[in-house]
Write an enzyme that holds these catalytic residues in place. Structure first.
Site: not given
Length: 588
Positions: A44-45, A86, A144, A235, A341-342, A396
């Site tokens: 995540d991130d 996602r 997540k 995150h 995811d980004n 992001k």
């Protein structure tokens, strides 16, 4: 005796053998080739260069092992925001087809009831869990989810046999509590039922523990498995155990300007970018390291140290999963895919009015000594996010390369060894790629993405041709790619909502706008973007919209909603007191 007689005698003997020997022996089938297990890991991130094998400062030996024994993609792209990414990752479809084109947190009131903007996974798309279950796979998800927890959107209804999921944009990594004032108690589910978290919860450890238990408890151990492991790392709130944080003491004391330069130089060394690429400046609104006070430098350097520590802690627990698979004799027949995811999170939520009061109310602090521990609320901020995104622009939530370009590792059974790929790829390519790896059949042109398997097998140099378009849009931030060319629009607070055009092969920092120099190509790409919007039902953001503005509006509404009963109660109490006093005066 004639030759014919011998021939007839041999035939009779053969018939007797065929009659008395069971068919199961004579015509025994060889065991079918075991399909590989597949583990899809989503961070995540995480920026393109956060992992050690991509040049980052974090120690990630287990993910580096996968990277160096497999294929690293250097030009892989996703969406600028988590939930749309996602949805695309698990379906192979554009986010606007999935029902998750934006985060509900960022959705303006004008779009709340619009078809396709529900913010939950719709019934028109199938997940990778559903597709692989049809191929005989056991399917698990841990981590997540963020695509809905209505009866029809939980993983148990979308192709997953076992699940342990968070259905929110994020949450605390130690406790079962919200991380934003716009969020209620974050919803966690196991196998379709809402649960509380254990007292000893730490996200990376617990998510791996749950996945191991799913594999271990499986009755049908002969079938291959597919696991989607979606970490909360890294995150907000960025948190990590002390023993990992200690490994980065002093690493970031040099500041974000130096880290951005060092990552740029490492990108050239690794072949991520060409040596002719110039490093662009950080966004003009961001601070220089030298402008910070000594106290600010210490806190922000430690915030980034915790960020690296959280990556290392995640890698440590991935190592535990790999050790378990090796003990079970499954590791050599498992394919891993690892991505993000980004890009890195560049928000500074502390700038939101009233945030400090909410943090105190929620039991969070930002004390230096406790940073990263239970009860701390940590983030790296826009300057270190810009450094992490080096050599790219933005981070992001924005459609600059720093928000979209992320790592992709494909490694495992029967795949290429020590390869890197500079060909363009996109998040929707992952589903058809996995289906090709496991030998599944699917209709041609069914997915919006294209399989990267020919790249992996070294039978093609590129999947997306130079005259092919790939587009992405989230909350008004948008990009369209054609070969090395890209048009892009970024909204507030760091963008101006205008369209620009860049050659991202030579200018990933997006510093030299080519829209005026190449007007015909620019207009051609703009026209295709307009067609994309029409085909996929992309809605324009209302005038004056910004993601941060929408968060602030929801924050204020949330505070009003929660405080209104108290205000009404106080007013009633005051009214009772006034009437009581008036009554006493009248009696007197």
């Amino acid at each position: 005796m004639s030759t014919t007689h011998y021939y007839l005698k041999a035939q009779c003997i053969a018939l007797i053998i065929l009659y008395y020997i069971p068919n199961s022996i004579l015509f025994a089938q060889s065991d079918p080739i075991q399909k590989p297990n597949v583990i899809l890991i989503l961070v995540d991130d995480m920026s393109l260069m956060d992992l050690g094998s991509y040049g980052g400062e974090a120690s990630t030996p287990h993910l580096d092992q996968l990277a160096h024994s497999g294929i690293r993609f250097f030009n892989h792209h996703t969406s600028p925001s988590c939930a749309p990414s996602r949805a695309m990752l698990l379906t192979g479809m554009d986010s606007h087809k999935t029902g998750v084109p934006n985060l509900p947190l960022f959705l303006p009131p004008e779009q709340i009831n619009e078809v396709g903007y529900e913010g939950i996974l719709n019934d028109t798309v199938k997940t990778l869990g559903t597709l692989l279950k049809a191929e005989g796979y056991n399917t698990y998800v841990s981590g997540k989810w963020h695509m809905g927890h209505s009866p029809n959107t939980l993983p148990t209804k979308r192709g997953f046999d076992r699940s342990y999921i968070l259905d929110a944009s994020g949450a605390d990594n130690y406790e079962h509590k919200a991380y934003l004032p716009t969020q209620s108690k974050p919803p966690w589910y196991q196998d379709g039922k809402e649960i509380d978290l254990p007292e000893d919860f730490y996200s990376s450890r617990t998510l791996v523990d749950k996945l191991i238990s799913f594999i271990d408890e499986e009755e049908d151990k002969a079938s291959p498995f597919f696991s989607y492991l979606a970490f909360q790392a890294i995150h907000i709130p960025v948190q990590a155990p002390k023993e990992f944080i200690a490994n980065y003491d002093g690493v970031y004391d040099k500041g974000w300007d130096v880290i951005r330069q060092e990552r740029y130089e490492k990108a050239i060394e690794l072949g991520i970018i060409d040596s002719s690429v110039q490093l662009g400046e950080m966004l003009p609104f961001l601070n220089s390291w030298e402008s910070q006070t000594e106290e600010e430098k210490q806190l922000k350097a430690k915030a980034m140290a915790v960020n690296a520590a959280m990556i290392e802690a995640m890698d440590f627990h991935i190592g535990r999963l790999m050790d378990y698979l090796e003990e079970q004799g499954k590791l050599n027949n498992t394919v891993f895919l690892v991505s993000s995811d980004n890009g890195p999170e560049g928000s500074d939520p502390s700038l939101v009015a009233g945030m400090d009061l909410w943090l105190q109310w929620a039991g969070y602090d930002r004390e230096y000594d406790n940073l990263g521990q239970r009860g701390s609320w940590n983030f790296i901020g826009p300057e270190f996010a810009s450094a992490a995104a080096s050599p790219s622009a933005y981070f992001k939530f924005y459609a600059g390369e720093g928000g979209l370009r992320v790592p992709l590792i494909v490694s495992g059974a029967g795949l290429a060894f020590r390869k890197t790929k500079s060909a363009f790829s996109f998040v929707t390519d992952v589903v058809p790629t996995i289906l090709d790896i496991v030998g599944a059949s699917y209709p041609q042109n069914y997915f919006d993405g294209k399989s990267l398997y020919p790249l992996i097998q070294n039978t093609q140099e590129r999947i997306h041709e130079e005259d092919e378009y790939v587009a992405v849009e989230v909350a008004g931030n948008a990009a369209l790619f054609k070969g090395n060319m890209k048009i892009v629009r970024n909204g507030p607070i760091y963008g101006d909502n205008k369209w620009y055009m860049y050659d991202i092969s030579s200018d990933p920092g997006e510093t030299q706008d080519l829209s005026q120099k190449m007007p015909e190509l620019f207009e051609e790409m703009m026209e295709y973007y307009r067609e994309y919007c029409e085909e996929y039902g992309v809605l324009e953001m209302p005038e004056g919209y910004s993601q941060t503005g929408e968060i602030k509006r929801k924050f204020i509404d949330n505070v009003k909603q929660k405080s209104m009963p108290w205000i009404i109660g106080i007013l009633i109490l005051l009214g009772v007191i006034v009437f009581y006093k008036l009554g006493r005066k009248i009696e007197a």
